[in-house]
Design an enzyme around this catalytic site. Structure first.
Site, mmCIF file in Angstrom:
data_model
loop_
_atom_site.group_PDB
_atom_site.id
_atom_site.type_symbol
_atom_site.label_atom_id
_atom_site.label_comp_id
_atom_site.label_asym_id
_atom_site.label_seq_id
_atom_site.Cartn_x
_atom_site.Cartn_y
_atom_site.Cartn_z
ATOM 1 N N ASP A 284 0.863 -1.181 0.000
ATOM 2 C CA ASP A 284 0.000 0.000 0.000
ATOM 3 C C ASP A 284 0.899 1.231 0.000
ATOM 4 O O ASP A 284 2.111 1.126 0.145
ATOM 5 C CB ASP A 284 -0.997 -0.011 1.165
ATOM 6 C CG ASP A 284 -0.342 -0.072 2.535
ATOM 7 O OD1 ASP A 284 0.898 -0.201 2.609
ATOM 8 O OD2 ASP A 284 -1.060 0.011 3.534
ATOM 9 N N TYR B 284 3.010 4.671 0.819
ATOM 10 C CA TYR B 284 3.722 5.157 2.001
ATOM 11 C C TYR B 284 2.757 5.968 2.867
ATOM 12 O O TYR B 284 2.046 6.836 2.356
ATOM 13 C CB TYR B 284 4.888 6.055 1.594
ATOM 14 C CG TYR B 284 6.021 5.363 0.874
ATOM 15 C CD1 TYR B 284 6.727 4.317 1.458
ATOM 16 C CD2 TYR B 284 6.423 5.792 -0.393
ATOM 17 C CE1 TYR B 284 7.788 3.700 0.801
ATOM 18 C CE2 TYR B 284 7.485 5.179 -1.056
ATOM 19 C CZ TYR B 284 8.159 4.136 -0.455
ATOM 20 O OH TYR B 284 9.214 3.539 -1.110
ATOM 21 N N PHE C 290 6.503 2.065 -4.282
ATOM 22 C CA PHE C 290 7.887 2.337 -3.887
ATOM 23 C C PHE C 290 8.386 3.722 -4.282
ATOM 24 O O PHE C 290 9.457 4.139 -3.841
ATOM 25 C CB PHE C 290 8.848 1.268 -4.432
ATOM 26 C CG PHE C 290 8.551 -0.115 -3.911
ATOM 27 C CD1 PHE C 290 8.886 -0.481 -2.623
ATOM 28 C CD2 PHE C 290 7.900 -1.047 -4.718
ATOM 29 C CE1 PHE C 290 8.601 -1.745 -2.134
ATOM 30 C CE2 PHE C 290 7.600 -2.324 -4.245
ATOM 31 C CZ PHE C 290 7.959 -2.660 -2.947
ATOM 32 N N HIS D 100 11.463 -8.936 0.708
ATOM 33 C CA HIS D 100 11.051 -7.538 0.537
ATOM 34 C C HIS D 100 12.233 -6.615 0.831
ATOM 35 O O HIS D 100 13.088 -6.940 1.666
ATOM 36 C CB HIS D 100 9.890 -7.237 1.503
ATOM 37 C CG HIS D 100 9.161 -5.978 1.198
ATOM 38 N ND1 HIS D 100 9.584 -4.743 1.644
ATOM 39 C CD2 HIS D 100 8.021 -5.756 0.489
ATOM 40 C CE1 HIS D 100 8.738 -3.817 1.219
ATOM 41 N NE2 HIS D 100 7.792 -4.395 0.521
#
Length: 255
Positions: free
Chosen positions: A98, A100, A111, A219
């Site tokens: 989702d 930031y 990102f 991740h």
């Protein structure tokens, strides 16, 4: 001091949080309106049309949260920004969770951040570190990844909005049905899309991407980057797969 003189230590009040009605969310008005206003590419209209009522419901939920005092991220006009990329031009899919939750960071691309954001989010710093280790590309000073999108890299979050300071707070309002439909459309592309799945949450999508080329690793977050993200060399792997498909490689160097 007379009443019309300024106080010695005046402070500027905090700007009021934006308060939205359902109609303030562009997707409330339907996929055709989104495409007409340049907020998504026309190729995504058939994918989103079956979800028109659900998109209106999400707009109503977000408006209610806004009116209750929640700060919503990103700006409503940016929530579906990943779909500006035409479906037939997608070569690579990079899946995020989702947006930031820090105000000023989210721009509708997984990102990525606004170009002026400093310091960069730590996940993005780790992505740049791996890019350098993989291809020797120096880390960019900014977090704007739109140059990747321009080359066919879809930066897609599974959830398209978040409450400020509350990561994961919008996971249950219906967005995952929309992102799943987008992923299903990409899975039927020819040539195959290369799906980059970072972390356990993204890797749960692998069954939906059974016709795609899947690359996976840990991740890039600080909690997991050292457990399989660093050293995974995803950028060279993507370009290797693109060459095998006879497609143009991605230039990962950011302007």
């Amino acid at each position: 001091m007379s009443s019309d003189q300024p106080a010695l230590f005046e402070t500027n009040p905090e700007p009021a949080l934006p308060t939205y009605t359902p109609e303030d969310f562009p997707f409330f008005h339907g996929p055709q309106a989104l495409a007409r206003n340049g907020l998504i590419d026309e190729s995504w209209v058939p994918t989103l049309l079956p979800f028109s009522a659900q998109l209106r419901g999400i707009a109503q939920e977000l408006a209610a949260r806004s009116q209750a005092g929640e700060r919503l991220l990103p700006d409503p006009a940016l929530m579906l920004r990943a779909l500006e990329l035409p479906a037939e031009q997608v070569k690579v899919l990079i899946v995020g969770q989702d947006p930031y939750p820090t105000p000023g960071h989210a721009i509708g691309l997984s990102f990525a951040t606004e170009a002026q954001v400093r310091p960069l989010p730590r996940s993005l710093s780790n992505i740049y570190r791996e890019l350098h280790d993989d291809l020797g590309i120096p880390p960019a000073a900014h977090g704007d990844l739109s140059a990747w999108q321009d080359q066919g890299v879809m930066l897609l979050n599974q959830v398209f909005s978040v409450g400020a300071g509350a990561a994961g707070s919008h996971q249950k309002i219906g967005w995952t049905h929309i992102s799943a439909a987008v992923i299903d459309r990409l899975n039927r592309c020819s040539p195959a899309v290369i799906a980059l799945l970072w972390g356990n949450q993204a890797q749960k999508l692998a069954p939906q991407l059974d016709q795609s080329i899947i690359l996976r690793s840990a991740h890039p977050s600080p909690l997991s980057a050292s457990r399989g993200f660093f050293g995974s060399k995803p950028f060279s792997a993507i370009n290797r797969e693109l060459r095998a498909l006879g497609r143009e490689e991605i230039s990962w160097q950011l302007p």
